[in-house]
Design a protein around this motif. Structure first.
Motif, PDB file in Angstrom:
ATOM      1  N   SER A   7       1.005  -1.069   0.073  1.00 57.49           N
ATOM      2  CA  SER A   7      -0.017   0.022  -0.163  1.00 57.49           C
ATOM      3  C   SER A   7       0.908   1.398  -0.041  1.00 57.49           C
ATOM      4  O   SER A   7       2.219   1.216   0.190  1.00 57.49           O
ATOM      5  N   GLY A   8       0.193   2.241  -0.228  1.00 54.86           N
ATOM      6  CA  GLY A   8       0.970   3.683  -0.181  1.00 54.86           C
ATOM      7  C   GLY A   8       1.503   4.481  -1.335  1.00 54.86           C
ATOM      8  O   GLY A   8       1.730   5.302  -1.705  1.00 54.86           O
ATOM      9  N   GLY A   9       1.072   3.635  -2.648  1.00 55.30           N
ATOM     10  CA  GLY A   9       1.373   3.879  -3.997  1.00 55.30           C
ATOM     11  C   GLY A   9       0.494   5.438  -4.170  1.00 55.30           C
ATOM     12  O   GLY A   9      -0.455   5.509  -3.495  1.00 55.30           O
ATOM     13  N   GLY A  10       0.766   6.240  -5.280  1.00 54.97           N
ATOM     14  CA  GLY A  10       0.048   7.260  -5.624  1.00 54.97           C
ATOM     15  C   GLY A  10       0.835   8.106  -6.614  1.00 54.97           C
ATOM     16  O   GLY A  10       2.135   7.809  -7.251  1.00 54.97           O
ATOM     17  N   LEU A  11       0.255   9.383  -6.831  1.00 51.89           N
ATOM     18  CA  LEU A  11       0.732  10.512  -7.598  1.00 51.89           C
ATOM     19  C   LEU A  11       1.568  11.306  -6.726  1.00 51.89           C
ATOM     20  O   LEU A  11       0.913  11.918  -5.890  1.00 51.89           O
ATOM     21  N   VAL A  12       2.811  11.694  -7.070  1.00 56.60           N
ATOM     22  CA  VAL A  12       3.566  12.803  -6.513  1.00 56.60           C
ATOM     23  C   VAL A  12       4.243  13.417  -7.694  1.00 56.60           C
ATOM     24  O   VAL A  12       4.613  12.954  -8.844  1.00 56.60           O
ATOM     25  N   GLN A  13       4.537  14.720  -7.175  1.00 56.08           N
ATOM     26  CA  GLN A  13       5.442  15.657  -8.126  1.00 56.08           C
ATOM     27  C   GLN A  13       6.819  15.307  -7.909  1.00 56.08           C
ATOM     28  O   GLN A  13       7.383  14.807  -6.749  1.00 56.08           O
ATOM     29  N   PRO A  14       7.666  15.578  -8.841  1.00 62.64           N
ATOM     30  CA  PRO A  14       8.899  15.284  -8.672  1.00 62.64           C
ATOM     31  C   PRO A  14       9.534  16.214  -7.560  1.00 62.64           C
ATOM     32  O   PRO A  14       9.113  17.363  -7.281  1.00 62.64           O
ATOM     33  N   GLY A  15      10.414  15.637  -6.959  1.00 62.85           N
ATOM     34  CA  GLY A  15      10.797  16.213  -5.626  1.00 62.85           C
ATOM     35  C   GLY A  15       9.990  15.856  -4.311  1.00 62.85           C
ATOM     36  O   GLY A  15      10.609  15.909  -3.319  1.00 62.85           O
TER      37      GLY A  15
END
Length: 118
Positions: A7-15
């Motif tokens: 669990s814990g995946g998702g969309l994140v911005q670079p950095g």
């Protein structure tokens, strides 16, 4: 056999940062090494980091200094803290367990998607 649930995946911005979790159940006493692997489209699955029962860790060169693997034996859970994420870190991340006396992963989770995009 061991069952692994990520669990814990998702969309994140670079950095940005994400923390993945892998909860193990079943015959956990037979596990020697827990690891995180990733597979990007068109590429082979690769080791990201692993940790032995005594806490020894190993990282791919591409994530050293940015990712940290840890485990909570009371919760039968392994974590992957990912900081300073890059676009090239985007992949499906899998948890894998290697059993005592073996050299390959014996059980896999279903994976969790990590997307790094602005």
């Amino acid at each position: 056999q061991v069952q692994l649930v990520e669990s814990g995946g998702g969309l994140v911005q670079p950095g940005g940062s994400l923390r993945l979790s892998c909860a193990a159940s079943g015959s956990i006493f037979s596990i020697y090494v827990m690891g995180w692997y990733r597979q990007a489209p068109g590429k082979q699955r690769e080791l990201v980091a692993n940790i032995t029962n005594d806490g020894t860790t190993n990282y791919a060169d591409s994530v050293k200094g940015r990712f940290t693997i840890s485990r909570d034996n009371t919760k039968n859970t392994v974590y992957l803290q990912m900081n300073s994420l890059k676009v090239e870190d985007a992949a499906v991340y899998y948890c894998g367990a290697r059993y005592r006396g073996t050299t390959t992963v014996g059980s896999w989770g279903h994976g969790t998607q990590v997307t790094v995009s602005s």
